[in-house]
Scaffold this active site. Structure first.
Site, PDB file in Angstrom:
ATOM      1  N   ASN A 405      74.805   8.830  29.238  1.00  0.00           N
ATOM      2  CA  ASN A 405      74.423   7.737  28.363  1.00  0.00           C
ATOM      3  C   ASN A 405      73.745   6.604  29.135  1.00  0.00           C
ATOM      4  OD1 ASN A 405      74.206   5.803  26.370  1.00  0.00           O
ATOM      5  ND2 ASN A 405      76.173   6.257  25.462  1.00  0.00           N
ATOM      6  N   ASP A 406      74.522   5.868  29.917  1.00  0.00           N
ATOM      7  CA  ASP A 406      73.944   4.712  30.606  1.00  0.00           C
ATOM      8  C   ASP A 406      72.821   5.102  31.569  1.00  0.00           C
ATOM      9  OD1 ASP A 406      75.647   3.042  29.260  1.00  0.00           O
ATOM     10  OD2 ASP A 406      77.183   3.082  30.819  1.00  0.00           O
ATOM     11  N   VAL A 407      72.921   6.302  32.181  1.00  0.00           N
ATOM     12  CA  VAL A 407      71.923   6.686  33.180  1.00  0.00           C
ATOM     13  C   VAL A 407      70.589   7.098  32.555  1.00  0.00           C
ATOM     14  CG1 VAL A 407      73.659   7.383  34.868  1.00  0.00           C
ATOM     15  CG2 VAL A 407      72.689   9.090  33.323  1.00  0.00           C
ATOM     16  N   ALA A 446      79.135   1.276  29.971  1.00  0.00           N
ATOM     17  CA  ALA A 446      78.755  -0.116  30.196  1.00  0.00           C
ATOM     18  C   ALA A 446      78.866  -0.946  28.921  1.00  0.00           C
ATOM     19  CB  ALA A 446      77.331  -0.186  30.746  1.00  0.00           C
TER      20      ALA A 446
END
Lengths: 479, 98
Positions: A405-407, A446
């Site tokens: 997700n965040d990456v 995050a």
């Protein structure tokens, strides 16, 4: 402990140190890595055997400990699942720290019991005349060893989800940490001034160990699940530093060399992990990232996500000539690595070029996703880094995001206000089509909304990752 | 003696940094568990603590636990790294019979 064998023992220690260095060097290439690990293992065996040659060794108790340790080590390493590797490394690391702590304690107790003059003799020829060096080394080993032990055990509990993986924070946490550090310094001063004189230094030493344990817990507590790669690397470094410090107690250079190598490697990995998240080590350790309080929300990310059914996704994939998989922790949770490999094979059989692009901090420890995919027999040439894929992403037909997700959040490039801003990401939004396998539109670790989900070339394939991939594999088989 | 040990320590740190900065990220996990096994070198200290006669019962107890803990670290670390590295295959090597 000085006798005719001493020079031989020293030479073997040198050989062992060289084998550790060569082994680490070989570990840096996939084709030689396995032999490298064995080379370093031979070094360890030599170091152990050389130590047994020391004059006046008695082996009864050594055997008790060694047999117990070996048995547990063999059983644990053959039973552990690949998805549980971060926990395993955490425990092993903690035990290394514990061993260093206990060595410091045992040496201190000897010194305490026999007074400096005779203890000095056990350290061998060339030992420093002043007890101060030994005392400082003992205090340092005790604190770092204790921190490594308790910190690693807490990391293990978090990783195995026996306790929550979320950051645990309370008001005045920094203040408490500061107090503990002050306490450690004070106890160290008291201890080093008069290390062997009665109960006061013993109390001070006990306090040092205790405060080290507390510090390990309070420093890992506020760190959240997805920041674990940094913590595990850092603890790895601590365990090396503790071993090197123990080397300064017993004045043994193989401990110092090996400990320093591990300390350095842990620090490098820590740095790589921090860089991959575009955050400083201080920020990782103290900000409680992802607890919801400090993280921004990426407000302003709005729009309509485009869902896609597994059948339609099949048609998109069937037409694709190049496909990049982007796995994340979600793939590990769903145990989907094997079915992902099957889908990759089906795509290859269909004539597509398949790669797996892995972000350095994907998963719960450095390189976590690589191990899982290797377990599923993905050849390592297909495991690539973001730097290899990003420049050619525009030519990729389909990027499949599984549990990451965040990456892959484009906010890292586009939204200067996002907490993720500046983090190097895998630019799947640049691919012709991006399919995201996910249960819901929930934000990642995050706590930031992912703008990727609302891009016009993104399709959301909702559902359990493993079940969805299985459907796709079945669709290819039924063709 | 002490100066020499510090010298060795500092050189080894720089050597370690040089060695590790070139490791590709796909090998990070085995590297970590492999280097973790190396940190079990503290077993040398533990062996000396138990094996040398001048201890007393507390030293023996501490030492035996230290030997056991370090041994788990060493044996577990090397074996588990080997298990992982065995899985890293090139395409032409084919899948491993599991």
């Amino acid at each position: 402990m000085i006798d005719a064998l001493q020079p031989l023992i020293n030479y073997i220690y040198i050989v062992a140190s060289v084998l550790f260095i060569v082994g680490l060097k070989m570990l840096s290439r996939a084709s030689t890595a396995r032999r490298g690990n064995m080379v370093s293992g031979v070094g360890m065996l030599l170091a152990i055997l050389a130590t047994c040659l020391l004059k006046g060794m008695s082996f009864a108790w050594i055997l008790v400990g060694a047999i117990a340790g070996t048995t547990i080590g063999v059983v644990a390493s053959s039973m552990v699942k690949m998805t549980a590797m971060p926990e395993m490394v955490g425990i092993l690391n903690g035990l290394g720290g514990l061993a260093s702590l206990l060595v410091a304690w045992a040496e201190f107790h000897k010194w305490h019991a026999m007074q400096w003059a005779s203890y000095h003799q056990t350290l061998g020829a060339g030992a420093p005349n002043s007890p101060l060096v030994t005392a400082v080394a003992m205090a340092f080993t005790a604190v770092v060893g204790a921190m490594t032990f308790s910190g690693s055990m807490l990391a293990f509990l978090k990783l195995s989800e026996r306790i929550t993986g979320k950051p645990i924070q309370f008001r005045g946490q920094q203040f408490v940490n500061g107090l503990v550090i002050l306490l450690i310094l004070a106890a160290a001063v008291v201890f080093c001034q008069n290390p062997a004189g009665g109960t006061t230094p013993y109390l001070a030493f006990g306090l040092l160990m205790l405060a080290g344990l507390v510090l390990g817990i309070t420093s890992v507590m506020p760190i959240g699940g997805a920041d674990m790669p940094v913590v595990i690397s850092l603890l790895n470094s601590y365990s090396g530093i503790a071993a090197a410090a123990a080397g300064f107690i017993i004045l043994n250079n193989v401990l110092i060399v090996a400990g320093a190598l591990v300390g350095a490697s842990g620090i490098i990995l820590t740095k790589i992990m921090c860089k991959a998240m575009n955050r400083s080590l201080g920020n990782v350790l103290f900000s409680g990232f992802g607890s919801g309080s400090s993280a921004g929300d990426g407000a302003g990310v709005t729009g309509e996500a485009n869902p896609i059914s597994a059948d339609d996704a099949y048609y998109v994939l069937e037409a694709a000539r190049s496909v990049v998989f982007v796995p994340g922790y979600g793939m590990a949770v769903a145990q989907a690595q094997h079915v992902v490999r099957e889908l990759g094979q089906a795509l290859e059989a269909n004539g597509a070029d398949v790669q797996y692009c892995i972000h350095p901090v994907a998963g719960r420890m450095p390189g976590h996703m690589n191990v899982l995919l290797a377990e599923a027999n993905v050849p390592y040439e297909q495991l690539v880094e973001p730097g290899d894929v990003n420049p050619v992403m525009a030519a990729v037909d389909v990027a499949i995001v599984i549990g990451a997700n965040d990456v892959v959040n484009p906010a890292a490039k586009e939204d200067a206000k996002s907490p993720l801003y500046g983090m190097p990401i895998i630019e799947v939004d640049q691919a012709r089509t991006c399919i995201v396998l996910k249960r819901s539109l929930k934000p990642g670790f995050a706590g930031v909304e992912n703008a990727l989900f609302f891009k016009s070339n993104t399709r959301m394939l909702f559902g359990d990752a493993k079940a969805t991939v299985l459907q796709l594999v079945a669709a290819f088989k039924d063709r | 003696m002490l100066g020499l040990l510090f010298f060795v320590f500092v050189v080894a740190i720089f050597l370690g940094i040089e060695l590790i900065s070139k490791v590709p990220s796909q090998l990070h996990t085995p590297l970590m568990s492999g280097s973790n096994a190396i940190s079990g070198i503290t077993i040398v200290g533990a062996l000396i603590a138990v094996g040398q006669p001048d201890g007393g019962p507390l030293v023996t107890v501490l030492g035996v636990v230290a030997v056991a803990a370090a041994m788990i670290n060493v044996v577990g670390g090397y074996l588990v790294s080997d298990r992982m590295l065995r899985m890293f295959k090139r395409k032409d090597e084919g899948p491993k019979p599991s």
